[in-house]
Design a protein around this motif. Structure first.
Motif, PDB file in Angstrom:
ATOM      1  N   PHE A  49       0.811  -1.225   0.000  1.00 59.46           N
ATOM      2  CA  PHE A  49       0.000   0.000   0.000  1.00 59.46           C
ATOM      3  C   PHE A  49       0.843   1.274   0.000  1.00 59.46           C
ATOM      4  CE2 PHE A  49      -2.913  -3.203   1.598  1.00 59.46           C
ATOM      5  CZ  PHE A  49      -4.117  -2.856   1.005  1.00 59.46           C
ATOM      6  N   LYS A  52       0.330   4.471  -2.165  1.00 59.13           N
ATOM      7  CA  LYS A  52      -0.862   4.270  -3.007  1.00 59.13           C
ATOM      8  C   LYS A  52      -2.111   4.845  -2.344  1.00 59.13           C
ATOM      9  CE  LYS A  52       0.860   0.158  -5.288  1.00 59.13           C
ATOM     10  NZ  LYS A  52       1.112  -1.240  -5.116  1.00 59.13           N
ATOM     11  N   PHE A  54      -6.177   4.324  -1.620  1.00 57.22           N
ATOM     12  CA  PHE A  54      -7.053   3.148  -1.524  1.00 57.22           C
ATOM     13  C   PHE A  54      -8.478   3.529  -1.155  1.00 57.22           C
ATOM     14  CE2 PHE A  54      -5.599   3.508   2.904  1.00 57.22           C
ATOM     15  CZ  PHE A  54      -6.777   3.309   3.612  1.00 57.22           C
ATOM     16  N   ASP A  56     -11.742   1.727   0.871  1.00 54.12           N
ATOM     17  CA  ASP A  56     -12.164   0.613   1.734  1.00 54.12           C
ATOM     18  C   ASP A  56     -13.701   0.610   1.716  1.00 54.12           C
ATOM     19  OD1 ASP A  56     -12.827  -1.068   3.841  1.00 54.12           O
ATOM     20  OD2 ASP A  56     -11.577  -0.061   5.343  1.00 54.12           O
ATOM     21  N   ALA A  73       0.381   4.356   3.183  1.00 56.05           N
ATOM     22  CA  ALA A  73      -0.497   4.632   2.038  1.00 56.05           C
ATOM     23  C   ALA A  73      -0.558   6.142   1.835  1.00 56.05           C
ATOM     24  CB  ALA A  73      -1.889   4.065   2.295  1.00 56.05           C
ATOM     25  N   GLY A  76      -6.447   7.570   1.840  1.00 56.53           N
ATOM     26  CA  GLY A  76      -7.480   6.536   1.900  1.00 56.53           C
ATOM     27  C   GLY A  76      -8.864   7.146   1.969  1.00 56.53           C
ATOM     28  N   TYR A 115      -8.697   5.308  -7.704  1.00 57.63           N
ATOM     29  CA  TYR A 115      -7.869   4.667  -6.665  1.00 57.63           C
ATOM     30  C   TYR A 115      -6.883   3.641  -7.219  1.00 57.63           C
ATOM     31  CZ  TYR A 115     -11.309   6.856  -3.684  1.00 57.63           C
ATOM     32  OH  TYR A 115     -12.112   7.790  -3.073  1.00 57.63           O
ATOM     33  N   VAL A 117      -5.845   1.148  -5.237  1.00 57.41           N
ATOM     34  CA  VAL A 117      -6.297  -0.120  -4.654  1.00 57.41           C
ATOM     35  C   VAL A 117      -7.732   0.064  -4.157  1.00 57.41           C
ATOM     36  CG1 VAL A 117      -5.800  -1.946  -2.960  1.00 57.41           C
ATOM     37  CG2 VAL A 117      -3.931  -0.488  -3.770  1.00 57.41           C
TER      38      VAL A 117
END
Ligand SMILES: C[S@@+](CC[C@H](N)C(=O)[O-])C[C@H]1O[C@@H](n2cnc3c(N)ncnc32)[C@H](O)[C@@H]1O
Length: 268
Positions: A49, A52, A54, A56, A73, A76, A115, A117
């Motif tokens: 991560f 990056k 992400f 959720d 990360a 997020g 995103y 991830v």
């Protein structure tokens, strides 16, 4: 929830309320959740991560966002359809200024190619329209980005489905959550006694090592939902079939769940 087609059904509303009750009871993030998350995203390491962004999806108390953020990360976004649950996640993730928590339904996700991830842990198998949800999750990914889905497996749960899951279907998903919680406590006492016997199955050994409260939370989580699908490998692969992704890994996690990892195609 703005369009008619994504308006939650009574069953989905009920599911949201039941999970919201569960997360108000078990709201704290504990170190074991880190180990659990690593199992759910297997074989990826947390370093994956680093740098990056992400998403959720169906974040619950935000426990799965915490570890990628700690691992570096870039940013997020954690969201849940329940307002009360999102409030718990917001509290838990407050130390991370690079993470926002939103109230949203997967069906209403409008992100397009945003995103690196996108992950959804333990959510899709509770949905009435899982393929529609996966379509939204894939759309939110950048080309070349990674999709991670963790769902219950049929394989490895045959005996559970035969002997225990009917209790959920016919009793505990229909009674009040507080009564279900009392039953979960009782069943956890029995389960803890059972797993203390010698076993070879990986998952039972794992349960033996876990604290009573943690196992109780898991049992409660299993007994509550009105929708719980246990999918075969083929059924999980069918969720992403026809979408612009290439499945790179399918893991039979702890012998009771599937972790699907897929890459969004670059020309999508
Ligand atoms: C079993 S919990 C898993 C939570 C979290 N992913 C975790 O592993 O801790 C399922 C979560 O999905 C949320 N959920 C259910 N339907 C949803 C939807 N349509 N959109 C977003 N979240 C949803 C519930 O409110 C609940 O918090």
């Amino acid at each position: 929830m703005n369009s008619k087609s994504t308006e939650p059904t009574k069953q989905e509303k009920d599911l949201e309320e039941r999970f919201s009750f569960a997360w108000s009871e078990y709201r704290e993030i504990i170190p074991l959740h880190r180990k659990q998350f690593l199992g759910w995203i297997t074989p990826l390491p947390l370093e994956f991560f680093r740098g990056k962004s992400f998403l959720d999806a169906g974040c619950g108390i935000g426990r799965n966002s915490r570890w990628p953020l700690e691992a570096g990360a870039l940013a997020g976004c954690a969201f849940d359809c329940s307002e009360a649950t999102a409030a718990v996640a917001r509290h838990n993730l407050a130390p991370f200024s690079n993470c926002r928590v939103e109230i949203n339904s997967i069906y209403d996700l409008r992100a397009q190619g945003e995103y690196d991830v996108v992950f959804s842990i333990g959510v899709i198998h509770h949905l009435k329209h899982p393929r529609r949800a996966v379509e939204r999750l894939v759309a939110a990914l950048k080309p070349g980005g990674t999709l991670i889905l963790w769902v219950y497996a049929y394989e490895g749960n045959e005996r559970y489905l035969r002997w225990v899951d009917p209790i959920r279907r016919w009793i505990t998903s229909r009674i009040s959550p507080s009564l279900t919680r009392a039953l979960a406590k009782l069943l956890t006492v029995l389960l803890k006694a059972y797993v203390s016997l010698p076993h070879r199955q990986e998952y039972l050994v794992l349960l033996r090592e876990r604290a009573f409260r943690h196992v109780e939370a898991m049992v409660f989580d299993q007994l509550l939902p009105s929708i719980s699908n246990y999918w075969t490998r083929e059924q999980v692969l069918a969720l992403v079939a026809g979408r612009p992704v290439r499945v790179t890994q399918m893991t039979h996690t702890h012998g009771v769940a599937w972790t699907l990892i897929a890459e969004k195609t670059r020309d999508s």
